[in-house]
Design a protein around this motif. Structure first.
Motif, PDB file in Angstrom:
ATOM      1  N   VAL A  67       0.846  -1.189   0.000  1.00 27.91           N
ATOM      2  CA  VAL A  67       0.000   0.000   0.000  1.00 27.91           C
ATOM      3  C   VAL A  67       0.883   1.241   0.000  1.00 27.91           C
ATOM      4  O   VAL A  67       1.972   1.261   0.580  1.00 27.91           O
ATOM      5  CB  VAL A  67      -0.966   0.004   1.215  1.00 27.91           C
ATOM      6  CG1 VAL A  67      -0.205   0.072   2.525  1.00 27.91           C
ATOM      7  CG2 VAL A  67      -1.979   1.132   1.118  1.00 27.91           C
ATOM      8  N   LEU A  68       0.405   2.265  -0.681  1.00 32.79           N
ATOM      9  CA  LEU A  68       1.090   3.546  -0.797  1.00 32.79           C
ATOM     10  C   LEU A  68       0.204   4.628  -0.193  1.00 32.79           C
ATOM     11  O   LEU A  68      -1.016   4.593  -0.355  1.00 32.79           O
ATOM     12  CB  LEU A  68       1.332   3.854  -2.277  1.00 32.79           C
ATOM     13  CG  LEU A  68       1.623   5.302  -2.674  1.00 32.79           C
ATOM     14  CD1 LEU A  68       3.030   5.690  -2.237  1.00 32.79           C
ATOM     15  CD2 LEU A  68       1.468   5.482  -4.177  1.00 32.79           C
ATOM     16  N   ALA A  69       0.797   5.587   0.497  1.00 33.13           N
ATOM     17  CA  ALA A  69       0.023   6.719   1.021  1.00 33.13           C
ATOM     18  C   ALA A  69       0.788   8.008   0.747  1.00 33.13           C
ATOM     19  O   ALA A  69       2.015   8.056   0.893  1.00 33.13           O
ATOM     20  CB  ALA A  69      -0.225   6.562   2.516  1.00 33.13           C
ATOM     21  N   GLY A  70       0.060   9.045   0.317  1.00 31.73           N
ATOM     22  CA  GLY A  70       0.705  10.323   0.033  1.00 31.73           C
ATOM     23  C   GLY A  70      -0.310  11.442  -0.098  1.00 31.73           C
ATOM     24  O   GLY A  70      -1.516  11.218  -0.078  1.00 31.73           O
ATOM     25  N   TRP A  71       0.216  12.651  -0.232  1.00 31.38           N
ATOM     26  CA  TRP A  71      -0.623  13.848  -0.352  1.00 31.38           C
ATOM     27  C   TRP A  71      -0.561  14.391  -1.774  1.00 31.38           C
ATOM     28  O   TRP A  71       0.464  14.349  -2.417  1.00 31.38           O
ATOM     29  CB  TRP A  71      -0.119  14.939   0.585  1.00 31.38           C
ATOM     30  CG  TRP A  71      -0.392  14.715   2.026  1.00 31.38           C
ATOM     31  CD1 TRP A  71      -1.478  15.113   2.731  1.00 31.38           C
ATOM     32  CD2 TRP A  71       0.467  14.054   2.987  1.00 31.38           C
ATOM     33  NE1 TRP A  71      -1.367  14.742   4.051  1.00 31.38           N
ATOM     34  CE2 TRP A  71      -0.188  14.101   4.229  1.00 31.38           C
ATOM     35  CE3 TRP A  71       1.722  13.429   2.891  1.00 31.38           C
ATOM     36  CZ2 TRP A  71       0.368  13.551   5.388  1.00 31.38           C
ATOM     37  CZ3 TRP A  71       2.270  12.876   4.023  1.00 31.38           C
ATOM     38  CH2 TRP A  71       1.614  12.944   5.269  1.00 31.38           C
ATOM     39  N   GLY A  72      -1.662  14.942  -2.267  1.00 34.90           N
ATOM     40  CA  GLY A  72      -1.550  15.727  -3.483  1.00 34.90           C
ATOM     41  C   GLY A  72      -2.557  15.503  -4.562  1.00 34.90           C
ATOM     42  O   GLY A  72      -3.742  15.410  -4.315  1.00 34.90           O
ATOM     43  N   VAL A  73      -2.083  15.438  -5.801  1.00 30.28           N
ATOM     44  CA  VAL A  73      -2.937  15.429  -6.978  1.00 30.28           C
ATOM     45  C   VAL A  73      -3.832  14.202  -7.000  1.00 30.28           C
ATOM     46  O   VAL A  73      -3.365  13.077  -6.857  1.00 30.28           O
ATOM     47  CB  VAL A  73      -2.089  15.471  -8.264  1.00 30.28           C
ATOM     48  CG1 VAL A  73      -2.923  15.156  -9.488  1.00 30.28           C
ATOM     49  CG2 VAL A  73      -1.441  16.830  -8.411  1.00 30.28           C
ATOM     50  N   THR A  74      -5.120  14.430  -7.195  1.00 31.68           N
ATOM     51  CA  THR A  74      -6.084  13.337  -7.299  1.00 31.68           C
ATOM     52  C   THR A  74      -6.620  13.200  -8.717  1.00 31.68           C
ATOM     53  O   THR A  74      -7.325  12.248  -9.027  1.00 31.68           O
ATOM     54  CB  THR A  74      -7.272  13.563  -6.341  1.00 31.68           C
ATOM     55  OG1 THR A  74      -7.894  14.816  -6.654  1.00 31.68           O
ATOM     56  CG2 THR A  74      -6.791  13.596  -4.893  1.00 31.68           C
TER      57      THR A  74
ATOM     58  N   SER B  76      -4.556   6.914   0.245  1.00 30.12           N
ATOM     59  CA  SER B  76      -3.831   5.655   0.134  1.00 30.12           C
ATOM     60  C   SER B  76      -4.363   4.830  -1.025  1.00 30.12           C
ATOM     61  O   SER B  76      -5.505   5.025  -1.463  1.00 30.12           O
ATOM     62  CB  SER B  76      -3.937   4.845   1.436  1.00 30.12           C
ATOM     63  OG  SER B  76      -5.279   4.439   1.664  1.00 30.12           O
ATOM     64  N   ALA B  77      -3.541   3.935  -1.519  1.00 29.53           N
ATOM     65  CA  ALA B  77      -3.941   3.066  -2.629  1.00 29.53           C
ATOM     66  C   ALA B  77      -3.210   1.733  -2.512  1.00 29.53           C
ATOM     67  O   ALA B  77      -1.999   1.698  -2.253  1.00 29.53           O
ATOM     68  CB  ALA B  77      -3.622   3.718  -3.971  1.00 29.53           C
ATOM     69  N   ARG B  78      -3.952   0.652  -2.702  1.00 28.75           N
ATOM     70  CA  ARG B  78      -3.337  -0.681  -2.691  1.00 28.75           C
ATOM     71  C   ARG B  78      -2.533  -0.879  -3.975  1.00 28.75           C
ATOM     72  O   ARG B  78      -2.945  -0.450  -5.047  1.00 28.75           O
ATOM     73  CB  ARG B  78      -4.408  -1.760  -2.548  1.00 28.75           C
ATOM     74  CG  ARG B  78      -5.116  -1.717  -1.203  1.00 28.75           C
ATOM     75  CD  ARG B  78      -6.039  -2.910  -1.023  1.00 28.75           C
ATOM     76  NE  ARG B  78      -6.742  -2.838   0.241  1.00 28.75           N
ATOM     77  CZ  ARG B  78      -6.242  -3.211   1.410  1.00 28.75           C
ATOM     78  NH1 ARG B  78      -5.011  -3.720   1.453  1.00 28.75           N
ATOM     79  NH2 ARG B  78      -6.939  -3.106   2.516  1.00 28.75           N
ATOM     80  N   GLN B  79      -1.399  -1.560  -3.832  1.00 28.11           N
ATOM     81  CA  GLN B  79      -0.506  -1.766  -4.964  1.00 28.11           C
ATOM     82  C   GLN B  79      -0.142  -3.242  -5.112  1.00 28.11           C
ATOM     83  O   GLN B  79      -0.137  -3.993  -4.125  1.00 28.11           O
ATOM     84  CB  GLN B  79       0.795  -0.968  -4.768  1.00 28.11           C
ATOM     85  CG  GLN B  79       0.592   0.531  -4.606  1.00 28.11           C
ATOM     86  CD  GLN B  79       0.213   1.218  -5.895  1.00 28.11           C
ATOM     87  OE1 GLN B  79       1.016   1.364  -6.803  1.00 28.11           O
ATOM     88  NE2 GLN B  79      -1.055   1.639  -5.981  1.00 28.11           N
TER      89      GLN B  79
ATOM     90  N   SER C 169       6.368  11.748  -4.564  1.00 26.36           N
ATOM     91  CA  SER C 169       7.755  11.291  -4.586  1.00 26.36           C
ATOM     92  C   SER C 169       8.302  11.260  -3.178  1.00 26.36           C
ATOM     93  O   SER C 169       8.047  12.165  -2.386  1.00 26.36           O
ATOM     94  CB  SER C 169       8.621  12.203  -5.449  1.00 26.36           C
ATOM     95  OG  SER C 169       8.414  11.949  -6.802  1.00 26.36           O
ATOM     96  N   GLY C 170       9.069  10.234  -2.875  1.00 29.22           N
ATOM     97  CA  GLY C 170       9.634  10.096  -1.541  1.00 29.22           C
ATOM     98  C   GLY C 170       8.740   9.362  -0.569  1.00 29.22           C
ATOM     99  O   GLY C 170       9.196   8.970   0.501  1.00 29.22           O
ATOM    100  N   SER C 171       7.474   9.147  -0.951  1.00 27.72           N
ATOM    101  CA  SER C 171       6.544   8.436  -0.062  1.00 27.72           C
ATOM    102  C   SER C 171       6.863   6.950  -0.010  1.00 27.72           C
ATOM    103  O   SER C 171       7.479   6.395  -0.927  1.00 27.72           O
ATOM    104  CB  SER C 171       5.104   8.647  -0.529  1.00 27.72           C
ATOM    105  OG  SER C 171       4.741  10.011  -0.451  1.00 27.72           O
ATOM    106  N   ALA C 172       6.398   6.304   1.047  1.00 30.02           N
ATOM    107  CA  ALA C 172       6.750   4.911   1.298  1.00 30.02           C
ATOM    108  C   ALA C 172       5.743   3.933   0.702  1.00 30.02           C
ATOM    109  O   ALA C 172       4.532   4.137   0.800  1.00 30.02           O
ATOM    110  CB  ALA C 172       6.847   4.660   2.795  1.00 30.02           C
ATOM    111  N   LEU C 173       6.251   2.877   0.084  1.00 28.04           N
ATOM    112  CA  LEU C 173       5.459   1.706  -0.285  1.00 28.04           C
ATOM    113  C   LEU C 173       5.675   0.693   0.827  1.00 28.04           C
ATOM    114  O   LEU C 173       6.819   0.315   1.118  1.00 28.04           O
ATOM    115  CB  LEU C 173       5.928   1.142  -1.626  1.00 28.04           C
ATOM    116  CG  LEU C 173       5.170  -0.092  -2.130  1.00 28.04           C
ATOM    117  CD1 LEU C 173       3.740   0.284  -2.521  1.00 28.04           C
ATOM    118  CD2 LEU C 173       5.903  -0.721  -3.326  1.00 28.04           C
TER     119      LEU C 173
END
Length: 279
Positions: free
Chosen positions: A166-173, A186-189, A229-233
């Motif tokens: 899973v990835l979590a971050g802020w910004g463009v939707t 957040s989004a499952r990957q 960018s820089g966010s954690a998977l």
């Protein structure tokens, strides 16, 4: 700066008072990023609770480049009370005089507790032209205070590629209309095999893995875009396996190349100690 004993034990620092800075409002103005690389926000996905991603930290970067300043935003993850992990391209070309603020502890990026960054160290062999060694450590001027919404991430030397991520971050939707959000998403990957990755990204360097949105998850399907960018998977809720690095939009909007953190475990350990113990 610190005694040898303190340096050796820096990963288990005692909890100290938190610190705020009034520069936050100025640095958190959204930037007109030219899209050369990829700051990283989550398109699609779902709004997230910070309690589910307490390792997440938002970075507002006022980057000094020669005689001008440029503003960027990136994600990062909390390694310990002093050190954050992010992508090297987030601070590429930033000179002395660069100002960075980290926001932690809140899903809304402007409502977190702000900490000024004291210094940072990118991989010495980082190459932004071919996207190689895209990893960086950021050291705070004062330590964060741990709690229910602020916790450290875990790293491993063993690659974990066959588990839900899973990835979590802020910004463009919405990438087409460049609609961003103040709130964590957040989004499952699904992590792809190296073979499948290379079929789509034949120039993918060693030290990378790739993942894409999990289409089986109707509510959580999404991917990184401008601002993440820089966010954690992460896998298993607390283990970081990747750092959002880049994508080739002409090939796929949702296929993301991540720095493979397990390949840089020793670099992270050595660089964190050097930053902490630096005179």
């Amino acid at each position: 700066m610190f005694s040898s004993t303190t340096c050796f034990l820096f990963i288990i620092l005692s909890i100290l008072p938190k610190s705020r800075t009034n520069e936050a409002a100025e640095l958190l103005n959204e930037s007109d990023y030219n899209g050369k690389k990829f700051e990283g926000f989550v398109v699609g996905g779902r709004f997230a609770k910070i309690q589910d991603f307490p390792h997440s930290a938002f970075l507002a970067i006022n980057c000094r480049k020669q005689k001008i300043f440029e503003d960027f935003t990136c994600g990062s993850s909390i390694l310990n009370q002093w050190i954050l992990l992010t992508a090297a391209h987030c601070l590429e070309g930033c000179k002395s005089g660069t100002k960075v603020l980290a926001s932690v502890g809140a899903a809304k990026k402007t409502k977190g507790t702000f900490y000024a960054v004291g210094k940072f160290a990118s991989h010495k062999k980082y190459d932004g032209d071919i996207m190689k060694n895209d990893i960086c450590l950021v050291m705070l001027a004062t330590p964060v205070v741990f709690g229910n919404t602020v916790k450290r991430i875990q790293l491993t030397q063993i690659g974990i590629y066959n588990e839900p991520a899973v990835l979590a971050g802020w910004g463009v939707t919405n990438e087409e209309e460049f609609i961003d959000s103040q709130y964590l998403k957040s989004a499952r990957q699904v992590v792809m095999t190296r073979e499948k990755c290379m079929n789509m990204l034949p120039n993918l360097n060693k030290g990378y893995l790739c993942a894409t949105g999990d289409k089986r998850s109707l509510q959580d399907h999404g991917y990184a875009a401008v601002g993440d960018s820089g966010s954690a998977l992460i896998v298993r809720g607390t283990i970081q396996i990747g750092i959002v690095s880049y994508k080739m939009a002409a090939i796929s909007e949702s296929l993301i190349a991540y720095t493979d953190v397990s390949k840089y475990y020793r670099w992270v350990t050595n660089t964190a100690k050097a930053l902490f113990c630096q005179e």
